[in-house]
Motif scaffolding. Sequence first.
Motif, PDB file in Angstrom:
ATOM      1  N   HIS A 135       1.018  -1.063  -0.240  1.00 11.64           N
ATOM      2  CA  HIS A 135      -0.057   0.018   0.515  1.00 11.64           C
ATOM      3  C   HIS A 135       0.732   0.942  -0.072  1.00 11.64           C
ATOM      4  CE1 HIS A 135      -3.652   2.600   2.039  1.00 11.64           C
ATOM      5  NE2 HIS A 135      -3.342   2.791   1.277  1.00 11.64           N
ATOM      6  N   HIS A 181       1.112   5.027  -2.228  1.00 12.47           N
ATOM      7  CA  HIS A 181       0.548   5.553  -3.735  1.00 12.47           C
ATOM      8  C   HIS A 181       2.164   6.295  -3.820  1.00 12.47           C
ATOM      9  CE1 HIS A 181      -3.541   5.262  -2.231  1.00 12.47           C
ATOM     10  NE2 HIS A 181      -2.728   5.276  -1.409  1.00 12.47           N
ATOM     11  N   ASP A 222       1.970   4.355   2.864  1.00  8.36           N
ATOM     12  CA  ASP A 222       1.087   5.102   2.491  1.00  8.36           C
ATOM     13  C   ASP A 222       1.707   5.709   1.088  1.00  8.36           C
ATOM     14  OD1 ASP A 222      -1.857   5.358   1.802  1.00  8.36           O
ATOM     15  OD2 ASP A 222      -2.426   6.134   3.960  1.00  8.36           O
ATOM     16  N   HIS A 227      -9.526   1.321  -1.007  1.00 10.50           N
ATOM     17  CA  HIS A 227      -9.310   1.679   0.331  1.00 10.50           C
ATOM     18  C   HIS A 227     -11.061   1.693   1.396  1.00 10.50           C
ATOM     19  CE1 HIS A 227      -5.922   3.274  -1.194  1.00 10.50           C
ATOM     20  NE2 HIS A 227      -5.657   4.073  -0.168  1.00 10.50           N
ATOM     21  N   HIS A 237      -6.522  -0.359   4.810  1.00 11.84           N
ATOM     22  CA  HIS A 237      -7.230   0.558   5.410  1.00 11.84           C
ATOM     23  C   HIS A 237      -7.534  -0.888   6.381  1.00 11.84           C
ATOM     24  CE1 HIS A 237      -4.160   4.186   4.924  1.00 11.84           C
ATOM     25  NE2 HIS A 237      -5.605   4.237   3.659  1.00 11.84           N
TER      26      HIS A 237
END
Length: 327
Positions: A14, A16, A275, A194, A218
């Motif tokens: 995870h 981005h 993240d 998510h 999450h």
Amino acid sequence: MHPLLSTLPKAELHIHIEGSLEPEMMVAMAQRNGIKLPYDSVEAVRAAYQFEHLQSFLDLYYAGAQVLQTEQDFYDLTWAYLQKCAAQQVRHTEIFFDPQTHTDRGIPFAVVHDGITQALREARSQLGISSGLILCFLRHLSAEAAMATLEEALPYQDSIIAVGLDSSELGHPPAKFQAVFNRARAEGFLTVAHAGEEGPPEYIWEAIRLLKVSRIDHGVRCVEDPALVEYLAEHQIPLTVCPLSNVKLCVFESMAQHNLKQLMDLGLCVTVNSDDPAYFGGYLGENFEAIAAALPLTPQHLVQLAQNSFKASFLSSAEQEAYLKEF
Ligand code: ADE
Ligand code: ZN
């Protein structure tokens, strides 16, 4: 540093890629692309990173991403992240990218895709890091726009393993994207979403039942629904938890209050992830260090988290086994 953490092999599930844009690179790219930023220095960019909730972060994150213009920019961004992986024993990474953030301002899909995948190829051959690419739809935009993005991605299917759902969670439930995810699965993509970051447990149920996700990104709000916890534990649906992100975005008041250990002790398959590392104060290594310092985790918990990261990945069973032999 915790002695175990310097050697533990890890996968990241995870991240981005636009969230790995460090202020130094943002300022340098703004200069080389002739883009005016609303900051006069790298320090001013960093000083702006004080968030009250997800939306206050997203506003800066989308503004920062405007400096990404050329294939070289996307390559440089991705390569810098992969070098961090190499330094922190991250052996495998599954990277999110947000094509709509770029195509909506006139950057062709191919420019974004080609820059990222070139860096991923080089990481495989030069750094020994395996990877996957996950296309995320921006949930604050329409389902029609997501469908058009999916269609644009079809020629690139060989290099994209899954589709996901990110951006502003509240008010944009997974149900809004059911048709797009149906089509994505019919085309052969795996799915993630998510859910339960700021949104309620109901969004996690929808992601499972309507979008048929393999993992929840999450998911920390699942603890509010005991039946959901039981379901997640029984089916071992992984949660890609992002500790530093959750504290920076005020999902938890402090790391000591994070529910990661509670989730593990409830029998859930938890993984640790960064993240948006450039915005939240650290990469995967720093996330592991932060939880090890603030929570009463045993060495076994830390090893379990690292093993979970491979087991929850989209690697084949044989590839997972090869990584798990290193423990
Ligand atoms: N996009 C980038 N980071 C995100 C996050 N933590 N939640 C939702 N969308 C995101
Ligand atoms: Zn995320």
